[in-house]
Design a protein around this motif. Structure first.
Motif, PDB file in Angstrom:
ATOM      1  N   MET A 111     -11.238  -1.654   3.632  1.00  7.16           N
ATOM      2  CA  MET A 111     -11.174  -0.315   3.051  1.00  7.16           C
ATOM      3  C   MET A 111     -11.725  -0.332   1.617  1.00  7.16           C
ATOM      4  SD  MET A 111      -7.575   1.270   4.591  1.00  7.16           S
ATOM      5  CE  MET A 111      -6.836   1.126   3.032  1.00  7.16           C
ATOM      6  N   MET A 112     -11.456  -1.390   0.889  1.00  4.96           N
ATOM      7  CA  MET A 112     -11.937  -1.485  -0.495  1.00  4.96           C
ATOM      8  C   MET A 112     -13.464  -1.589  -0.547  1.00  4.96           C
ATOM      9  SD  MET A 112      -9.336  -1.457  -2.638  1.00  4.96           S
ATOM     10  CE  MET A 112      -9.022  -0.032  -1.656  1.00  4.96           C
ATOM     11  N   ALA A 113     -14.041  -2.182   0.475  1.00  4.56           N
ATOM     12  CA  ALA A 113     -15.506  -2.309   0.510  1.00  4.56           C
ATOM     13  C   ALA A 113     -16.174  -0.948   0.614  1.00  4.56           C
ATOM     14  CB  ALA A 113     -15.929  -3.201   1.674  1.00  4.56           C
ATOM     15  N   GLY A 114     -15.531   0.003   1.312  1.00  4.06           N
ATOM     16  CA  GLY A 114     -16.106   1.338   1.487  1.00  4.06           C
ATOM     17  C   GLY A 114     -15.749   2.294   0.368  1.00  4.06           C
ATOM     18  N   LEU A 115     -14.510   2.288  -0.055  1.00  2.47           N
ATOM     19  CA  LEU A 115     -13.985   3.156  -1.114  1.00  2.47           C
ATOM     20  C   LEU A 115     -14.168   4.654  -0.853  1.00  2.47           C
ATOM     21  CD1 LEU A 115     -14.948   1.317  -4.439  1.00  2.47           C
ATOM     22  CD2 LEU A 115     -12.733   1.360  -3.311  1.00  2.47           C
ATOM     23  N   ASN A 116     -14.562   5.040   0.347  1.00  2.00           N
ATOM     24  CA  ASN A 116     -14.804   6.456   0.612  1.00  2.00           C
ATOM     25  C   ASN A 116     -13.557   7.187   1.076  1.00  2.00           C
ATOM     26  OD1 ASN A 116     -17.449   6.189  -0.099  1.00  2.00           O
ATOM     27  ND2 ASN A 116     -18.162   5.867   1.985  1.00  2.00           N
ATOM     28  N   GLU A 117     -12.843   6.620   2.022  1.00  2.00           N
ATOM     29  CA  GLU A 117     -11.722   7.336   2.635  1.00  2.00           C
ATOM     30  C   GLU A 117     -10.423   6.558   2.472  1.00  2.00           C
ATOM     31  OE1 GLU A 117     -12.652   8.424   6.629  1.00  2.00           O
ATOM     32  OE2 GLU A 117     -14.684   9.015   6.098  1.00  2.00           O
ATOM     33  N   LEU A 118     -10.059   6.316   1.217  1.00  2.00           N
ATOM     34  CA  LEU A 118      -8.822   5.599   0.952  1.00  2.00           C
ATOM     35  C   LEU A 118      -7.636   6.548   1.030  1.00  2.00           C
ATOM     36  CD1 LEU A 118      -9.804   3.425  -2.132  1.00  2.00           C
ATOM     37  CD2 LEU A 118      -9.432   2.657   0.200  1.00  2.00           C
ATOM     38  N   PRO A 119      -6.592   6.171   1.746  1.00  2.00           N
ATOM     39  CA  PRO A 119      -5.377   6.988   1.730  1.00  2.00           C
ATOM     40  C   PRO A 119      -4.799   7.019   0.317  1.00  2.00           C
ATOM     41  CG  PRO A 119      -5.297   5.338   3.481  1.00  2.00           C
ATOM     42  CD  PRO A 119      -6.487   5.024   2.639  1.00  2.00           C
ATOM     43  N   LEU A 120      -4.291   8.177  -0.088  1.00  2.00           N
ATOM     44  CA  LEU A 120      -3.708   8.317  -1.414  1.00  2.00           C
ATOM     45  C   LEU A 120      -2.192   8.409  -1.382  1.00  2.00           C
ATOM     46  CD1 LEU A 120      -6.299  10.693  -3.102  1.00  2.00           C
ATOM     47  CD2 LEU A 120      -6.129   8.207  -3.242  1.00  2.00           C
ATOM     48  N   LEU A 121      -1.639   8.216  -0.199  1.00  2.00           N
ATOM     49  CA  LEU A 121      -0.190   8.160  -0.037  1.00  2.00           C
ATOM     50  C   LEU A 121       0.168   6.870   0.692  1.00  2.00           C
ATOM     51  CD1 LEU A 121       0.501  11.800   1.216  1.00  2.00           C
ATOM     52  CD2 LEU A 121       1.048  10.882  -1.048  1.00  2.00           C
ATOM     53  N   ILE A 122       1.264   6.269   0.305  1.00  2.00           N
ATOM     54  CA  ILE A 122       1.709   5.043   0.963  1.00  2.00           C
ATOM     55  C   ILE A 122       1.922   5.285   2.447  1.00  2.00           C
ATOM     56  CG2 ILE A 122       3.637   3.413   1.101  1.00  2.00           C
ATOM     57  CD1 ILE A 122       3.872   3.689  -1.987  1.00  2.00           C
ATOM     58  N   GLU A 123       2.466   6.445   2.789  1.00  2.00           N
ATOM     59  CA  GLU A 123       2.727   6.771   4.194  1.00  2.00           C
ATOM     60  C   GLU A 123       1.423   6.829   5.000  1.00  2.00           C
ATOM     61  OE1 GLU A 123       5.895   7.886   1.549  1.00  2.00           O
ATOM     62  OE2 GLU A 123       3.814   8.571   1.545  1.00  2.00           O
TER      63      GLU A 123
END
Length: 196
Positions: A111-123
């Protein structure tokens, strides 16, 4: 140098028949870490037990070394076990703790490689994680104590110090920070409502 068995034998030779040189915590940690790097976890635990019997403190540095070796080998359940030991023993978490653990999380790394669609909530993140990685991240994030080390929050500013954090660690800490900001905002809003 990934030769912990030879080092252990050398230490035993130096110790002799009870009248020689006893190893210090540094030597024992080095042997323990060497065993861990090779995936010899039974031997790693034996050295940890030896350190405890010898009166050496199992501190943040020691546990981070253990976590790092488990992380390298993808031993998620061992990581969870050690995180629980840290919490119950009052051993503090550090940025290095987060770095060691985030290195064992391939989904977060991708996910860090893309950085486009990172969840912004822990849930939301929890929904995307699987297996041992999900359990490790949940255990880590349930231990929010890292915020005390990296967050400043007073009447004039709110800031987050991510120096020394790997990308995955930065992301996990940011999620905790956002959660804490929302919690504090709700607290302020409730206070305003009760003042009316």
């Amino acid at each position: 140098m990934d030769r912990p068995c030879e080092v252990k034998d050398l230490v035993e030779d130096l110790r002799g028949n009870g009248g020689g040189i006893d190893p210090l915590a540094f030597e024992l940690k080095s042997i323990m870490y060497g065993y861990g790097r090779l995936g010899l976890f039974h031997d790693l635990q034996r050295v940890v037990d030896q350190m405890k019997r010898g009166g050496f403190e199992i501190d943040t540095v020691c546990t981070n070394m253990v976590l790092s070796t488990f992380s390298t080998h993808g031993e998620h359940m061992e990581i969870v076990s050690w995180l629980k030991k840290m919490r119950s023993s009052g051993i503090s978490f550090s940025v290095r703790t987060y770095n060691s653990i985030s290195n064992s999380c391939p989904i977060i790394t991708r996910m860090m490689a893309g950085l486009n669609e990172l969840p912004l909530l822990i849930e939301e993140l929890n929904v995307r994680l699987e297996g041992g990685e999900a359990i490790v991240v949940k255990e880590l994030l349930d231990s929010c104590v890292i915020l005390e080390e990296v967050m400043v929050w007073d009447s004039s500013e709110a800031k987050l110090d991510l120096h020394g954090c790997h990308l995955g660690s930065s992301y996990l800490i940011m999620l905790l920070w956002l959660k804490e900001m929302r919690r504090r905002r709700r607290k302020v809003e409730k206070k305003k409502e009760s003042d009316f």
